[in-house]
Motif scaffolding. Structure first.
Motif, PDB file in Angstrom:
ATOM      1  N   LEU A   1     -10.216 -21.123   0.687  1.00 47.69           N
ATOM      2  CA  LEU A   1     -10.228 -20.715   2.090  1.00 47.69           C
ATOM      3  C   LEU A   1      -8.996 -19.907   2.477  1.00 47.69           C
ATOM      4  N   VAL A   2      -7.885 -20.134   1.791  1.00 48.23           N
ATOM      5  CA  VAL A   2      -6.641 -19.407   2.080  1.00 48.23           C
ATOM      6  C   VAL A   2      -6.623 -18.041   1.390  1.00 48.23           C
ATOM      7  N   ALA A   3      -7.362 -17.903   0.295  1.00 42.76           N
ATOM      8  CA  ALA A   3      -7.343 -16.661  -0.489  1.00 42.76           C
ATOM      9  C   ALA A   3      -7.662 -15.409   0.331  1.00 42.76           C
ATOM     10  N   PRO A   4      -8.662 -15.421   1.248  1.00 39.95           N
ATOM     11  CA  PRO A   4      -8.910 -14.218   2.053  1.00 39.95           C
ATOM     12  C   PRO A   4      -7.736 -13.838   2.944  1.00 39.95           C
ATOM     13  N   PHE A   5      -6.924 -14.822   3.309  1.00 36.27           N
ATOM     14  CA  PHE A   5      -5.723 -14.547   4.104  1.00 36.27           C
ATOM     15  C   PHE A   5      -4.752 -13.691   3.295  1.00 36.27           C
ATOM     16  N   SER A   6      -4.573 -14.048   2.018  1.00 38.60           N
ATOM     17  CA  SER A   6      -3.724 -13.242   1.134  1.00 38.60           C
ATOM     18  C   SER A   6      -4.306 -11.852   0.935  1.00 38.60           C
ATOM     19  N   ALA A   7      -5.625 -11.789   0.840  1.00 37.24           N
ATOM     20  CA  ALA A   7      -6.292 -10.492   0.694  1.00 37.24           C
ATOM     21  C   ALA A   7      -6.048  -9.620   1.916  1.00 37.24           C
ATOM     22  N   GLY A   8      -5.918 -10.258   3.081  1.00 37.38           N
ATOM     23  CA  GLY A   8      -5.646  -9.515   4.307  1.00 37.38           C
ATOM     24  C   GLY A   8      -4.312  -8.794   4.255  1.00 37.38           C
ATOM     25  N   PHE A   9      -3.319  -9.401   3.630  1.00 40.52           N
ATOM     26  CA  PHE A   9      -2.019  -8.735   3.459  1.00 40.52           C
ATOM     27  C   PHE A   9      -2.170  -7.503   2.569  1.00 40.52           C
ATOM     28  N   LEU A  10      -3.025  -7.611   1.550  1.00 44.73           N
ATOM     29  CA  LEU A  10      -3.280  -6.446   0.698  1.00 44.73           C
ATOM     30  C   LEU A  10      -3.968  -5.340   1.488  1.00 44.73           C
ATOM     31  N   LYS A  11      -4.847  -5.718   2.398  1.00 41.74           N
ATOM     32  CA  LYS A  11      -5.508  -4.736   3.260  1.00 41.74           C
ATOM     33  C   LYS A  11      -4.484  -4.029   4.149  1.00 41.74           C
ATOM     34  N   MET A  12      -3.517  -4.780   4.660  1.00 44.94           N
ATOM     35  CA  MET A  12      -2.467  -4.187   5.484  1.00 44.94           C
ATOM     36  C   MET A  12      -1.635  -3.201   4.662  1.00 44.94           C
ATOM     37  N   ALA A  13      -1.335  -3.579   3.422  1.00 48.57           N
ATOM     38  CA  ALA A  13      -0.580  -2.681   2.539  1.00 48.57           C
ATOM     39  C   ALA A  13      -1.382  -1.418   2.264  1.00 48.57           C
ATOM     40  N   ASP A  14      -2.700  -1.569   2.101  1.00 50.89           N
ATOM     41  CA  ASP A  14      -3.566  -0.422   1.857  1.00 50.89           C
ATOM     42  C   ASP A  14      -3.601   0.504   3.077  1.00 50.89           C
ATOM     43  N   CYS A  15      -3.687  -0.081   4.259  1.00 52.44           N
ATOM     44  CA  CYS A  15      -3.690   0.723   5.489  1.00 52.44           C
ATOM     45  C   CYS A  15      -2.365   1.461   5.657  1.00 52.44           C
TER      46      CYS A  15
ATOM     47  N   THR B   1       3.115  -9.189  -1.706  1.00 47.48           N
ATOM     48  CA  THR B   1       1.828  -8.510  -1.575  1.00 47.48           C
ATOM     49  C   THR B   1       1.975  -7.019  -1.844  1.00 47.48           C
ATOM     50  N   SER B   2       3.043  -6.432  -1.315  1.00 46.22           N
ATOM     51  CA  SER B   2       3.305  -5.007  -1.551  1.00 46.22           C
ATOM     52  C   SER B   2       3.522  -4.723  -3.028  1.00 46.22           C
ATOM     53  N   MET B   3       4.193  -5.645  -3.723  1.00 49.64           N
ATOM     54  CA  MET B   3       4.406  -5.490  -5.160  1.00 49.64           C
ATOM     55  C   MET B   3       3.069  -5.558  -5.899  1.00 49.64           C
ATOM     56  N   THR B   4       2.212  -6.486  -5.491  1.00 47.57           N
ATOM     57  CA  THR B   4       0.885  -6.605  -6.112  1.00 47.57           C
ATOM     58  C   THR B   4       0.075  -5.343  -5.878  1.00 47.57           C
ATOM     59  N   TYR B   5       0.115  -4.836  -4.656  1.00 46.97           N
ATOM     60  CA  TYR B   5      -0.616  -3.623  -4.301  1.00 46.97           C
ATOM     61  C   TYR B   5      -0.105  -2.429  -5.108  1.00 46.97           C
ATOM     62  N   ALA B   6       1.226  -2.294  -5.181  1.00 47.72           N
ATOM     63  CA  ALA B   6       1.818  -1.177  -5.926  1.00 47.72           C
ATOM     64  C   ALA B   6       1.498  -1.277  -7.411  1.00 47.72           C
ATOM     65  N   THR B   7       1.492  -2.498  -7.939  1.00 49.45           N
ATOM     66  CA  THR B   7       1.150  -2.701  -9.354  1.00 49.45           C
ATOM     67  C   THR B   7      -0.293  -2.296  -9.623  1.00 49.45           C
ATOM     68  N   TYR B   8      -1.183  -2.725  -8.738  1.00 50.67           N
ATOM     69  CA  TYR B   8      -2.599  -2.398  -8.904  1.00 50.67           C
ATOM     70  C   TYR B   8      -2.819  -0.893  -8.894  1.00 50.67           C
ATOM     71  N   TYR B   9      -2.248  -0.215  -7.920  1.00 51.68           N
ATOM     72  CA  TYR B   9      -2.450   1.227  -7.832  1.00 51.68           C
ATOM     73  C   TYR B   9      -1.611   1.990  -8.849  1.00 51.68           C
ATOM     74  N   GLY B  10      -0.624   1.330  -9.423  1.00 54.45           N
ATOM     75  CA  GLY B  10       0.107   1.945 -10.523  1.00 54.45           C
ATOM     76  C   GLY B  10      -0.723   1.974 -11.799  1.00 54.45           C
ATOM     77  N   ILE B  11      -1.626   0.995 -11.914  1.00 54.98           N
ATOM     78  CA  ILE B  11      -2.491   0.918 -13.093  1.00 54.98           C
ATOM     79  C   ILE B  11      -3.750   1.755 -12.900  1.00 54.98           C
ATOM     80  N   PHE B  12      -4.318   1.678 -11.707  1.00 54.12           N
ATOM     81  CA  PHE B  12      -5.541   2.422 -11.414  1.00 54.12           C
ATOM     82  C   PHE B  12      -5.273   3.503 -10.377  1.00 54.12           C
ATOM     83  N   ASN B  13      -5.653   4.709 -10.703  1.00 52.05           N
ATOM     84  CA  ASN B  13      -5.625   5.776  -9.717  1.00 52.05           C
ATOM     85  C   ASN B  13      -6.988   5.772  -9.046  1.00 52.05           C
TER      86      ASN B  13
END
Length: 202
Positions: free
Chosen positions: A32-46, A174-186
């Motif tokens: 139930l908490v996992a979507p909350f963490s995903a929301g931070f990734l959405k904010m980083a994406d925005c 979260t920003s580090m996770t987001y940057a890592t993900y987009y560093g691997i995948f364009n």
């Protein structure tokens, strides 16, 4: 707290049923908490795409089709982590090796570092995201490990050294996770499923 207190506390071991109920309850809460963490990734994406966002963005994935997959991922990771640390951790504790449960949890967290980004940005199902994450980690273990360590150090310094607070450190991680993900995948040029290889997911 006397010596008798700790001896009595140690002697009150949970029954198998109690341990199972505790594990399931913890896993459901994690899901139930996992979507909350995903929301931070959405904010980083925005922020990365210069799109408008607000505090409500944190709760985005509680009302999208991703919720069930994110919940499933959080539940699976928590139940595996809890089961392994309980069984193996207890075994090592009896041998006098303290801290093995924490180490096992850290290893599982490392191996599932990019699972949620794969679900929300790669549109993968829960099990596919878990398998893909393991494959990605196996291809870039040192780089991803270094980024995880940098994120941990930054959070540790921010939380304890600067007393910035847990919200900032969570956002930093979260920003580090987001940057890592987009560093691997364009993401603009290729789909993560195609990058990994369809055959690797079968």
């Amino acid at each position: 707290m006397s010596k008798d207190f700790f001896e009595n506390f140690d002697s009150q071991k949970q029954t198998s049923v109690q341990m199972l109920i505790s594990l399931l309850a913890t896993s459901v809460i994690s899901g139930l908490v996992a979507p909350f963490s995903a929301g931070f990734l959405k904010m980083a994406d925005c922020a990365d795409k210069d799109e408008e966002f607000n505090v409500a963005t944190i709760f985005t994935y509680y009302k999208t089709h991703h919720f069930s997959q994110i919940f499933t991922v959080g539940f699976i990771i928590a139940i595996i982590s809890g089961a392994i640390s309980t069984v193996i951790g207890a075994y090592f504790n009896e041998m006098g090796i303290i801290g093995m449960s924490l180490l096992l949890n850290l290893i599982i967290s490392y191996l599932t570092y990019l699972v949620i980004p794969l679900v929300i940005f790669g549109n993968l199902k829960a099990l596919d995201a878990l398998k893909s994450c393991l494959l990605i980690i196996s291809k870039n273990p040192l780089i991803i490990f270094a980024l995880v360590v940098i994120g941990f150090i930054g959070s540790f310094i921010g939380f304890f050294g600067c007393c910035i607070g847990i919200i900032f450190t969570l956002a930093f991680n979260t920003s580090m996770t987001y940057a890592t993900y987009y560093g691997i995948f364009n993401m603009e040029e290729e789909d993560p499923i195609d990058t990994i290889g369809q055959s690797d997911l079968e």
